[in-house]
Motif scaffolding. Structure first.
Motif, PDB file in Angstrom:
ATOM      1  N   PRO A 117      21.848 102.126  34.579  1.00 45.09           N
ATOM      2  CA  PRO A 117      21.932 103.202  35.854  1.00 45.09           C
ATOM      3  C   PRO A 117      22.681 102.701  37.055  1.00 45.09           C
ATOM      4  CG  PRO A 117      19.805 102.590  34.671  1.00 45.09           C
ATOM      5  CD  PRO A 117      20.788 101.731  34.138  1.00 45.09           C
ATOM      6  N   HIS A 118      22.576 101.452  37.314  1.00 45.07           N
ATOM      7  CA  HIS A 118      23.331 101.083  38.705  1.00 45.07           C
ATOM      8  C   HIS A 118      24.588 101.394  38.613  1.00 45.07           C
ATOM      9  CE1 HIS A 118      23.442  97.061  36.584  1.00 45.07           C
ATOM     10  NE2 HIS A 118      24.555  97.162  37.342  1.00 45.07           N
ATOM     11  N   ARG A 119      25.327 101.065  37.553  1.00 41.19           N
ATOM     12  CA  ARG A 119      26.711 101.464  37.592  1.00 41.19           C
ATOM     13  C   ARG A 119      26.952 102.873  37.555  1.00 41.19           C
ATOM     14  NH1 ARG A 119      29.152  96.743  36.633  1.00 41.19           N
ATOM     15  NH2 ARG A 119      27.956  95.140  35.172  1.00 41.19           N
ATOM     16  N   LEU A 120      25.997 103.781  37.068  1.00 44.08           N
ATOM     17  CA  LEU A 120      26.238 105.118  37.230  1.00 44.08           C
ATOM     18  C   LEU A 120      26.210 105.688  38.704  1.00 44.08           C
ATOM     19  CD1 LEU A 120      24.235 106.538  34.061  1.00 44.08           C
ATOM     20  CD2 LEU A 120      26.566 106.526  34.403  1.00 44.08           C
ATOM     21  N   ALA A 121      25.338 105.165  39.240  1.00 46.38           N
ATOM     22  CA  ALA A 121      25.165 105.349  40.746  1.00 46.38           C
ATOM     23  C   ALA A 121      26.348 105.208  41.444  1.00 46.38           C
ATOM     24  CB  ALA A 121      24.040 104.502  41.468  1.00 46.38           C
ATOM     25  N   ARG A 122      27.075 104.097  41.173  1.00 39.29           N
ATOM     26  CA  ARG A 122      28.446 103.632  41.698  1.00 39.29           C
ATOM     27  C   ARG A 122      29.522 104.627  41.277  1.00 39.29           C
ATOM     28  NH1 ARG A 122      27.890  97.277  40.532  1.00 39.29           N
ATOM     29  NH2 ARG A 122      25.836  97.069  41.437  1.00 39.29           N
TER      30      ARG A 122
ATOM     31  N   ALA B 197      18.494 103.187  40.514  1.00 37.94           N
ATOM     32  CA  ALA B 197      19.110 104.628  40.820  1.00 37.94           C
ATOM     33  C   ALA B 197      20.160 104.672  41.836  1.00 37.94           C
ATOM     34  CB  ALA B 197      18.105 105.518  41.069  1.00 37.94           C
ATOM     35  N   LEU B 198      19.901 103.871  42.879  1.00 36.76           N
ATOM     36  CA  LEU B 198      20.866 103.595  43.870  1.00 36.76           C
ATOM     37  C   LEU B 198      22.083 102.726  43.602  1.00 36.76           C
ATOM     38  CD1 LEU B 198      17.948 104.123  46.746  1.00 36.76           C
ATOM     39  CD2 LEU B 198      19.831 105.875  45.870  1.00 36.76           C
ATOM     40  N   GLY B 199      21.989 102.107  42.631  1.00 32.66           N
ATOM     41  CA  GLY B 199      23.199 101.382  42.323  1.00 32.66           C
ATOM     42  C   GLY B 199      22.929  99.892  42.620  1.00 32.66           C
ATOM     43  N   LYS B 200      21.720  99.677  42.586  1.00 33.08           N
ATOM     44  CA  LYS B 200      21.511  97.852  42.630  1.00 33.08           C
ATOM     45  C   LYS B 200      21.228  97.390  41.344  1.00 33.08           C
ATOM     46  CE  LYS B 200      21.649  99.436  46.963  1.00 33.08           C
ATOM     47  NZ  LYS B 200      23.154  99.648  47.316  1.00 33.08           N
ATOM     48  N   ASN B 201      21.838  96.505  41.134  1.00 33.33           N
ATOM     49  CA  ASN B 201      21.489  95.698  39.854  1.00 33.33           C
ATOM     50  C   ASN B 201      20.225  94.663  39.888  1.00 33.33           C
ATOM     51  OD1 ASN B 201      21.618  94.383  37.447  1.00 33.33           O
ATOM     52  ND2 ASN B 201      23.924  93.827  37.197  1.00 33.33           N
ATOM     53  N   SER B 202      19.340  95.282  39.918  1.00 33.71           N
ATOM     54  CA  SER B 202      18.036  94.694  40.135  1.00 33.71           C
ATOM     55  C   SER B 202      17.855  93.498  39.051  1.00 33.71           C
ATOM     56  CB  SER B 202      16.696  95.631  39.783  1.00 33.71           C
ATOM     57  OG  SER B 202      16.640  95.826  38.374  1.00 33.71           O
ATOM     58  N   TYR B 203      18.241  93.427  38.096  1.00 33.53           N
ATOM     59  CA  TYR B 203      18.085  92.207  37.238  1.00 33.53           C
ATOM     60  C   TYR B 203      18.779  91.050  38.050  1.00 33.53           C
ATOM     61  CZ  TYR B 203      18.956  89.366  33.092  1.00 33.53           C
ATOM     62  OH  TYR B 203      19.137  88.106  32.059  1.00 33.53           O
ATOM     63  N   VAL B 204      19.965  91.199  38.443  1.00 32.07           N
ATOM     64  CA  VAL B 204      20.808  90.009  38.995  1.00 32.07           C
ATOM     65  C   VAL B 204      20.148  89.529  40.388  1.00 32.07           C
ATOM     66  CG1 VAL B 204      22.881  89.469  40.396  1.00 32.07           C
ATOM     67  CG2 VAL B 204      23.241  90.383  38.095  1.00 32.07           C
ATOM     68  N   TYR B 205      19.706  90.590  41.239  1.00 29.96           N
ATOM     69  CA  TYR B 205      19.053  90.423  42.426  1.00 29.96           C
ATOM     70  C   TYR B 205      17.735  89.556  42.124  1.00 29.96           C
ATOM     71  CZ  TYR B 205      21.604  93.461  45.275  1.00 29.96           C
ATOM     72  OH  TYR B 205      22.522  94.005  46.174  1.00 29.96           O
ATOM     73  N   LYS B 206      17.001  89.891  40.958  1.00 29.71           N
ATOM     74  CA  LYS B 206      15.817  89.209  40.875  1.00 29.71           C
ATOM     75  C   LYS B 206      15.965  87.969  40.434  1.00 29.71           C
ATOM     76  CE  LYS B 206      13.703  92.336  38.008  1.00 29.71           C
ATOM     77  NZ  LYS B 206      12.610  92.820  37.299  1.00 29.71           N
TER      78      LYS B 206
END
Lengths: 319, 334
Positions: A117-122, B197-206
């Motif tokens: 999903p995060h890549r889709l937003a980009r 949904a806003l493009g943040k890779n939450s896995y990497v941040y965590k």
């Protein structure tokens, strides 16, 4: 803080905000659907999103089984259907929050069915949620700034060196303020998002999504639980997205809303797309009426229903 | 009762090695829980990783103490990856489960007899910290008094280095949390799906937050064993993790300063209670002995009981901690 505060803003707000009256927008895609056949899976002149053979099952239940769907670029497409039709599941499949068992989804010709999903937003596809996700313990303006993509200061190393991202940060801040102004939320900028009313949360979520500068905006029940005055405001904003050249897909229950703003309507029932068409024609579609009211709503209850009868069969028997 | 003496003890404790060690560990937990919302119930495991890094470098690998610091950081990194990689894609509770189990596993593993050549098993490791004290500008054995503070020269050196480390850690956390990186981290704490949904890779941040918090805790573990001049497996028991949690909640999670102030208050209170209990007038003392069996041997347990009571009152009357805001906390419930 009440929702009423927005109503005067719609007509009397200063500058760009005043231009946002729902009725003032032109429809850049007017007439595009004139030659499109009104059947499920119809080909569109310029599709931005195409779903093909998308199937998702949970155990024995087939939640989504979409043979083919094209979404026209630059238009507002409504996705409607009775409760449990699989609209939100289909939404999750399109946005990468869930993965289909089979089939493909492509955005501007590129397969995205296995993209996170995060890549889709980009890539320019952003969604909102049925249960609004305001980030409660962050300020409204921080909610907005979060939405900007490609921020240099979001890297763990670069974040430690302020000069590397401070210029971009002020650009992002300006963009956030502009959008807050457009959505008449400027006065709330420094409040915690958790203090907003339900309607304001819908607004902030839509505004935040726009911070990603999306090509395709996917709204999951944007009007749910919103008072009528604010609904008008939200409708205006959705038309504003189309006027800017963005494509919109939204899930909705309220047929008045659907008729008011959508250019094209897709109807789902039991995981399948049972009808497509213009808002005017869709209400007269027999399959849609059956899906909403029950296939045999006009028959005596004692009549035995045909096992696994699809809407097509019912259409025949009724016609 | 000698109030002057008690005051001196409390003031010394308030900036002492114990406060520093727990402040550092709580700063790490603050990054993980306060900002990223990660439920790490095995912070003591990261402390053990750092402690055994320096200990095992000297005892097992026969390399320099200074390389041991690097080894401790490597251990903590490996631990963070082992814990985070499989669980951070899942719901928050899974991390809680594996962290609480892992810290006990680590303790039992290092004290296992088969490991005596590597970790010293239940005996632990001594005689490894000399290079640290060789650099001490103060006299290791002398006592230093300034104002109400009274330290042995070797502890003064630990305290000096310790506060520099705390300052660095606070500066890093402050800068991180005011940056867009920190904003994304807080967003993930609030709602992971919204951030994705806003493009943040939450896995990497965590994973990054778990690692940073773990590395800071490993430094705390190193400082602790350097001060004690011994690595003992049983000092790394799960109670330590919950003391760190208490300190963080006391200060208020998600605020830069709260781990330090929480740690100071917590340990000042413990030392204050201990000294007051030990100096009670004989009459009061004998009453307490006959009624609640308070003796010289269980005073240290008894002070924890009183602290626990205090924490219950805190949770009742100031659940947001010292720095937290009640309004902000209430937003969670909506």
């Amino acid at each position: 803080m009440t929702d009423e505060a927005f109503t005067p803003g719609l007509t009397a707000g200063g500058g760009g905000a005043a231009a946002l009256r729902a009725t003032e927008y032109d429809n850049p895609v007017a007439g595009v659907f004139d030659d499109v056949e009104q059947v499920p899976g119809a080909a569109k002149p310029d599709p931005i999103l195409v779903a093909d053979g998308v199937v998702k099952t949970f155990g024995g239940l087939t939640a989504v089984d979409v043979a083919h769907l094209e979404i026209q670029r630059g238009a507002i497409t409504a996705l409607i259907g009775p409760n449990g039709a699989g609209k939100t599941t289909f939404f999750n499949l399109l946005t990468g929050f869930d993965r289909p068992d089979r089939g493909s989804v492509s955005l501007e010709g590129e397969d995205i069915s296995r993209v996170a999903p995060h890549r889709l937003a980009r890539r320019g596809m952003v969604r909102t949620f049925q249960l609004t996700k305001a980030l409660s313990r962050m300020t409204v303006v921080d909610n907005m700034k979060l939405g900007a993509t490609g921020q240099r200061g979001e890297s763990i190393w670069r974040s430690l060196l302020g000069p590397l991202w401070s210029a971009q940060e002020s650009e992002v801040g300006e963009r956030a303020e502009e959008l807050l102004d457009r959505f008449n939320m400027s006065h709330m900028a420094d409040e915690f998002a958790g203090t907003l009313s339900g309607g304001q949360r819908k607004l902030i979520e839509m505004a935040r999504a726009l911070m990603t500068d999306p090509k395709l905006v996917m709204l999951d029940e944007p009007m749910a639980g919103v008072n009528p005055a604010l609904t008008q405001s939200l409708l205006g904003h959705v038309k504003g997205l189309r006027a800017e050249g963005r494509s919109v897909i939204f899930v909705e229950h309220d047929m008045d809303v659907v008729r008011d703003i959508s250019d094209w309507v897709v109807v789902m029932a039991e995981g399948q797309i049972i009808a497509e068409g213009t808002p005017d024609s869709i209400g007269k579609n027999q399959a849609v009426v059956d899906a909403y009211l029950g296939q045999h709503h006009d028959q005596d209850l004692s009549v035995e229903s045909p096992a696994g009868g699809s809407s097509d069969e019912v259409g025949e028997s009724d016609g | 009762m000698d109030w002057g003496f008690i005051f001196e003890r409390v003031m010394t404790a308030a900036i002492g090695p114990e406060v520093i060690v727990f402040a550092l560990a709580a700063i790490g937990l603050n990054v993980q829980f306060g900002y990223a919302g990660l439920l790490n119930f095995g912070q003591v495991g990261f402390m053990a990783a750092g402690a055994y890094g320096v200990g095992m470098a000297v005892y097992w690998l026969n390399i320099s103490f200074w390389w041991g610091i690097g080894l401790g950081l490597v251990y903590a990194t490996v631990l963070a990856m082992l814990l985070g990689v499989p669980t951070l894609r899942l719901r928050a509770d899974y991390l809680a489960i594996v962290t609480i189990a892992s810290s006990e596993t680590i303790r039992l593993f290092v004290r296992w007899r088969g490991n005596s050549g590597r970790t010293g098993a239940s005996e632990g490791i001594g005689e490894f910290a000399r290079p640290f004290y060789d650099l001490n500008p103060f006299d290791n054995a002398a006592r230093y008094q300034f104002g109400p503070f009274n330290f042995l020269g070797r502890d003064l050196w630990v305290v000096l280095v310790g506060w520099i480390l705390v300052a660095i850690a606070l500066l890093l956390v402050w800068q991180w949390m005011r940056s867009p990186w920190g904003r994304a981290l807080k967003a993930i704490r609030e709602d992971e799906d919204a951030a994705r949904a806003l493009g943040k890779n939450s896995y990497v941040y965590k994973l990054q937050a778990l690692l940073i918090g773990g590395l800071i805790a490993s430094v705390a573990g190193m400082l602790q064993v350097i001060q004690k001049a011994a690595v003992q497996p049983d000092t790394f028991n799960p109670v330590i993790t919950f003391m760190i949690w208490t300190i963080l909640i006391l200060g208020g999670p998600g605020r830069v300063w709260s781990p330090v102030v929480g740690s100071m208050i917590y340990w000042s209170l413990i030392v204050f209670l201990e000294n007051v209990l030990r100096q009670l007038p004989p009459g009061t003392r004998s009453t307490l002995e006959s009624t609640i069996k308070l003796s010289d041997f269980n005073i240290s347990q008894f002070r924890f009981i009183l602290v626990g009571l205090g924490l219950i009152l805190l949770a009742r009357y100031r659940p947001q901690g010292i720095f937290g805001s009640r309004e902000e906390m209430a937003l969670d419930d909506r």
